[in-house]
Enzyme design. Structure first.
Site, PDB file in Angstrom:
ATOM      1  N   HIS B 135     -54.732  34.284 -12.814  1.00  0.00           N
ATOM      2  CA  HIS B 135     -53.414  33.829 -12.495  1.00  0.00           C
ATOM      3  C   HIS B 135     -52.595  35.167 -12.903  1.00  0.00           C
ATOM      4  CE1 HIS B 135     -49.321  32.296 -13.210  1.00  0.00           C
ATOM      5  NE2 HIS B 135     -49.905  31.002 -12.452  1.00  0.00           N
ATOM      6  N   ASP B 212     -56.755  32.140 -21.460  1.00  0.00           N
ATOM      7  CA  ASP B 212     -55.689  31.668 -20.854  1.00  0.00           C
ATOM      8  C   ASP B 212     -56.225  30.102 -20.632  1.00  0.00           C
ATOM      9  OD1 ASP B 212     -54.082  30.540 -19.151  1.00  0.00           O
ATOM     10  OD2 ASP B 212     -54.045  31.949 -17.509  1.00  0.00           O
ATOM     11  N   GLN B 215     -54.973  25.759 -17.877  1.00  0.00           N
ATOM     12  CA  GLN B 215     -55.518  24.714 -16.795  1.00  0.00           C
ATOM     13  C   GLN B 215     -56.402  23.845 -17.681  1.00  0.00           C
ATOM     14  OE1 GLN B 215     -54.527  23.532 -14.106  1.00  0.00           O
ATOM     15  NE2 GLN B 215     -53.102  25.448 -13.766  1.00  0.00           N
ATOM     16  N   LYS B 238     -48.017  21.564 -18.684  1.00  0.00           N
ATOM     17  CA  LYS B 238     -49.448  21.334 -18.023  1.00  0.00           C
ATOM     18  C   LYS B 238     -50.174  20.307 -18.880  1.00  0.00           C
ATOM     19  CE  LYS B 238     -50.048  25.750 -15.774  1.00  0.00           C
ATOM     20  NZ  LYS B 238     -48.985  25.477 -14.361  1.00  0.00           N
ATOM     21  N   CYS B 376     -49.935  31.889  -7.338  1.00  0.00           N
ATOM     22  CA  CYS B 376     -49.865  33.048  -8.402  1.00  0.00           C
ATOM     23  C   CYS B 376     -51.262  33.548  -8.685  1.00  0.00           C
ATOM     24  CB  CYS B 376     -48.950  32.462  -9.438  1.00  0.00           C
ATOM     25  SG  CYS B 376     -47.441  31.862  -9.144  1.00  0.00           S
TER      26      CYS B 376
END
Lengths: 160, 418
Positions: B135, B212, B215, B238, B376
């Site tokens: 991302h 990261d 998600q 999220k 993104c």
């Protein structure tokens, strides 16, 4: 599920046959060779990119106008209509036409005292975006880029 | 039908998750005169009433500033804030709350590590290693500090299925790599990274790894000690929580050695013009009045996820993803983008000769929300030679009817462009 006729109607207004036709078979698609003005228009929100190639002759008339790039049906159809509409216009006329079109599409449908849309039936087809606020920039990108090319700016963006 | 619970006070099995849909007020509304089908949770998930109520309760009963006043409300606000930190610590199985830093979100967490951990170590001989799948928030912070220091950003390749080529990434690790920064799950494609192999290999070179997790966090159980990541970043919005709040997990010994990222109140022990003594972890990295109501909401979101059971959520979403993939493959002209062996909660796709925004508009008109465009993750789109894709993503509140409505909605797209 019940049919939502009024909703389907505005969807049909957006994706009129004429728009789909221009999106699938865009006019004046491609590069122009030397001596042309070039400007690139970017919609950073969606990644659409359109390049406008413009040739103005000594009589200040738009002698040639083409575009290339990637985008949704609305932005490609709008660019196709833009090139065919503005071709052979005087520079100042074309500039005013593009400015008027952008401000017309940005006016809400219900707004009082709204100027009637452009004379051309074809251009009228772009008005379907008015029910879709998130898609207005798709329709105005190529016109904005045309103005940018007239002013000799190399690049423009919908988010300025 | 009523919910039944197991001995851990979790919902007994995944078939019952459908009953939770009623908890989400935004999901239970009409959009363009159709009942909403929300398939954009990868962009932002919706909040259950329990989270909304806790934010409201905090604001209407407990609000004041944290770690400051002697009065009752300040004490209550501090308790809400620190209880949330404790909750998050247990949720990811961190060693202790010194390792849990409140930030404004994943992007803020990554920028913190970039500026505080990496930047002081960088020079033109040093490298930061990311993958092609990232991302923008796990690309641009590294580009910025590389520009400032002359260090290089190196990028591990992906394959045609949209998976990081793990062996090649591992081959790129050497002692000049200051940090490996990779996503746990790709936001654009849903591919799950082989983190165990990558983290083991990086640690053999004594290179730390930032993950990261934006998600991943609401789709699978994260045991940060078992994973052994050095930094793990995620966002509240999220994982059924509010926007503007997120977490940076960091191993305590790394965080201890890092200088503060921002200066201000709360991150100091003593301020004099001759020099300032910084506060201890985790407060050293939390300058200024924090997002207390956000922390309250995030704590409540974690309670909610715990009660639903992460194993139930994983099973529920996996059933729906398999159905979505199978049904999408039957639609004329659809091409799936991203075919990772291990894929979670997300499917990207294109329809022949139809731009993703047109797909998005026509679906929205039928009350169906998906994401369209570059997500993104422009380098991923460039890899596949696409300006963008349509992406449907899943969460706890989706059901099979959502998938059926979505697939039926695509028929309308194809009809209009026929």
């Amino acid at each position: 599920m019940k049919k939502n006729n009024s909703e389907n109607k505005s969807l049909k207004e957006l994706y009129r046959q004429l728009i789909i036709h221009h999106a699938k078979n865009p006019l004046n698609f491609g590069k122009l060779s030397n001596n042309s003005l070039l400007s690139e228009g970017i919609n950073p929100l969606c990644g659409d990119k359109i390049r406008i190639y413009l040739k103005i002759n000594e009589a200040d008339t738009i002698e040639n106008l083409t575009f290339e790039g990637t985008g949704c049906a609305i932005s490609i159809a709008s660019a196709s209509l833009m090139t065919s509409t503005l071709l052979n216009m005087k520079k100042y006329q074309a500039n005013q036409y593009a400015l008027d079109l952008i401000s017309n599409l940005n006016e809400s449908k219900s707004q009082e005292g709204q100027q009637p849309m452009m004379d051309s039936q074809e251009i009228h087809a772009l008005e379907g975006v008015k029910d879709f606020p998130s898609r207005i920039k798709c329709a105005t990108l190529s016109w904005q880029t045309f103005i940018s090319a007239l002013n000799n700016n190399k690049i423009t963006t919908t988010e300025k | 039908m009523n919910l039944s619970f197991n001995e851990k006070n979790q919902i007994a099995d995944n078939s019952q998750l459908e009953l939770l849909r009623k908890d989400f007020p935004t999901i239970n509304q009409e959009i363009n005169k159709y009942p909403l089908v929300y398939l954009d949770s990868a962009a932002s998930s919706q909040m259950p009433q329990q989270v909304i109520d806790e934010i409201s309760r905090y604001q209407s009963q407990d609000h004041s500033n944290v770690h400051r006043g002697i009065h009752t409300l300040s004490h209550r606000a501090t308790e809400v804030y620190e209880t949330s930190r404790q909750n998050i610590c247990e949720f990811i199985n961190a060693k202790n709350t010194n390792e849990i830093i409140f930030t404004s979100g994943t992007t803020d967490s990554i920028n913190l590590v970039a500026n505080s951990y990496c930047k002081p170590k960088l020079d033109p001989s040093k490298k930061i290693l990311i993958s092609h799948l990232e991302h923008h928030s796990n690309i641009v912070p590294w580009q910025l500090i590389c520009e400032q220091t002359g260090a290089s950003l190196i990028v591990a390749p992906i394959d045609n299925n949209g998976e990081i080529i793990t062996e090649q990434l591992i081959d790129m690790i050497d002692s000049n790599v200051v940090l490996v920064a990779i996503s746990h799950i790709s936001n654009a494609l849903g591919s799950v990274t082989s983190l165990n192999k990558i983290i083991d290999a990086a640690h053999q070179h004594e290179v730390p790894v930032l993950v990261d997790g934006a998600q991943a966090i609401s789709h699978m159980k994260i045991d940060i000690q078992a994973l052994n990541a050095d930094f793990y970043a995620f966002s509240g919005h999220k994982m059924l929580g509010p926007t503007g709040i997120g977490i940076l997990y960091g191993k305590e010994r790394l965080l201890e050695d890092m200088p503060p990222y921002q200066g201000g109140g709360d991150m100091i022990l003593e301020v004099k013009f001759t020099g300032t003594v910084y506060n201890d972890l985790p407060y050293k990295f939390e300058a200024g009045t924090p997002n207390i109501s956000g922390a309250a909401g995030l704590g409540a979101a974690i309670d909610y996820l715990n009660q639903a059971g992460m194993h139930n959520i994983e099973a529920h979403e996996n059933i729906l993803l398999n159905k979505m993939i199978a049904d999408l493959q039957k639609v004329d002209g659809v091409e799936l983008i991203g075919k990772a062996e291990n894929q979670v909660a997300v499917q990207s796709f294109t329809i022949k000769d139809i731009h993703s925004h047109d797909i998005g508009t026509i679906l929205d008109h039928q009350g169906i929300a998906i994401r369209t465009g570059h997500h993104c993750a422009m380098p991923v789109m460039e890899f596949f030679g696409l300006p963008g894709t349509a992406r449907a993503s899943l969460s706890i509140y989706n059901n099979e009817e959502d998938i059926d409505r979505f697939i039926k909605g695509l028929d309308k797209v194809i009809e209009i462009f026929a």
